[in-house]
Enzyme design. Structure first.
Site, PDB file in Angstrom:
ATOM      1  CB  SER A   7      -0.876   0.023   1.250  1.00 47.70           C
ATOM      2  OG  SER A   7      -1.382   1.331   1.438  1.00 47.70           O
ATOM      3  CG  HIS A  32      -3.973  -1.597  -1.354  1.00 44.15           C
ATOM      4  ND1 HIS A  32      -5.096  -2.372  -1.580  1.00 44.15           N
ATOM      5  CD2 HIS A  32      -4.300  -0.782  -0.312  1.00 44.15           C
ATOM      6  CE1 HIS A  32      -6.044  -2.056  -0.702  1.00 44.15           C
ATOM      7  NE2 HIS A  32      -5.598  -1.077   0.073  1.00 44.15           N
ATOM      8  CG  ASP A  34      -5.087   2.373   1.297  1.00 41.00           C
ATOM      9  OD1 ASP A  34      -6.015   1.546   1.255  1.00 41.00           O
ATOM     10  OD2 ASP A  34      -3.920   2.082   1.616  1.00 41.00           O
ATOM     11  CG  MET A  36      -8.437   6.958   3.157  1.00 36.93           C
ATOM     12  SD  MET A  36      -7.498   6.949   4.700  1.00 36.93           S
ATOM     13  CE  MET A  36      -6.592   5.411   4.515  1.00 36.93           C
ATOM     14  CG  HIS A  65      -9.331  -0.019   0.142  1.00 36.79           C
ATOM     15  ND1 HIS A  65      -8.658  -0.256   1.323  1.00 36.79           N
ATOM     16  CD2 HIS A  65     -10.658  -0.111   0.444  1.00 36.79           C
ATOM     17  CE1 HIS A  65      -9.535  -0.465   2.292  1.00 36.79           C
ATOM     18  NE2 HIS A  65     -10.750  -0.375   1.793  1.00 36.79           N
ATOM     19  CG  MET A  67     -11.223   2.883   2.847  1.00 37.02           C
ATOM     20  SD  MET A  67      -9.599   2.847   3.612  1.00 37.02           S
ATOM     21  CE  MET A  67      -8.594   3.123   2.162  1.00 37.02           C
ATOM     22  CG  MET A 136     -11.303  -2.791   5.862  1.00 34.78           C
ATOM     23  SD  MET A 136      -9.781  -2.355   5.006  1.00 34.78           S
ATOM     24  CE  MET A 136      -8.789  -1.655   6.320  1.00 34.78           C
ATOM     25  CG  ASP A 174      -6.087  -2.924   3.587  1.00 32.03           C
ATOM     26  OD1 ASP A 174      -5.002  -2.650   4.117  1.00 32.03           O
ATOM     27  OD2 ASP A 174      -6.751  -2.111   2.911  1.00 32.03           O
TER      28      ASP A 174
END
Ligand code: DX5
Ligand code: ZN
Length: 216
Positions: A7, A32, A34, A36, A65, A67, A136, A174
């Site tokens: 990540s 990966h 992330d 957010m 991913h 979020m 998660m 993750d």
């Protein structure tokens, strides 16, 4: 064969291209990313522009991913940015089936994620329509947190449900993954391990990637 998905949340964004080349050369199979939004989780990271920069600087499949709240509004932007895998959270939508079909219709692997506090049973209806589940094992929002106790049992329970509903579905895990717990996470049923701080926080990140791969 399991996969390692470093990540970039824990990478050095000032030298992201070099970090991406390093993990690729060391043998990582996926990268990966992330995303957010400061709403679904209490942190803000990067959006489609950042994801595209990763995609342009890496030959690895881009695993995005999300979020974020209202993920349906942003699927196309991340697909255009180069996502090869695209995960939304089951807690963030009332229309998981529609999202999964939209992602797959674009030729992208569709993933659904569950937070630590979300029951495994919430996956039952969507498992027929996704390519993987992202379990998660920390509360999403930050890198460097500890693997939550009881998560191995949860991964195993997801695997059991998958075997009943749609055995083709893979499991990605993750949060808090290290070379110390990777073997038991794989044994519980994981196919892909995400690791942020355990790779980029290591003194020798390329060595850390190779250490993970040696466990596979
Ligand atoms: C957490 C993110 C993770 C994070 C993992 O909200 O979804 O992908 O980067 O970081 P580590 O491996 O440090 O727990
Ligand atoms: Zn993640």
């Amino acid at each position: 064969m399991p996969r390692l998905a470093p990540s970039i949340l824990s990478a050095d964004f000032g030298r992201l291209a070099q970090d991406l080349q390093m993990i690729e050369a060391a043998g990582a199979q996926v990268v990966h990313v992330d995303v957010m939004d400061g709403h679904f989780v209490p942190n803000i990271t990067i959006g489609p522009v950042g994801a595209q920069a990763v995609s342009h600087n890496s030959a690895l499949p881009l695993d995005v991913h999300l979020m974020i709240s209202d993920p349906e509004k942003y699927l196309d932007a991340f697909i255009a940015a180069g996502a090869a895998w695209l995960t939304f959270h089951i807690e963030a939508t009332d229309h998981a089936h529609r999202l999964a079909e939209h992602i797959k219709g674009a030729g992208v692997r569709a993933g659904v994620s569950i937070n630590p506090g979300t029951p495994v049973s919430s996956l039952e209806a969507i498992l027929k329509y996704v390519d993987y589940v992202l379990v998660m094992t920390v509360n999403p929002g930050f890198g460097g947190q500890s693997f939550i106790d009881g998560s191995l049992e949860k991964i195993a329970a997801v695997r059991d449900l998958i075997e009943i509903v749609n055995p083709a579905v893979e499991i990605e895990v993750d949060g808090g993954i290290t070379t110390s717990n990777a073997a038991e996470v794989l044994a519980a049923g994981a196919d892909t391990l995400v690791a942020g701080s355990a790779v980029f926080g290591a003194d020798d990140p390329a060595g850390a990637v190779r250490e993970f791969l040696d466990l596979f």
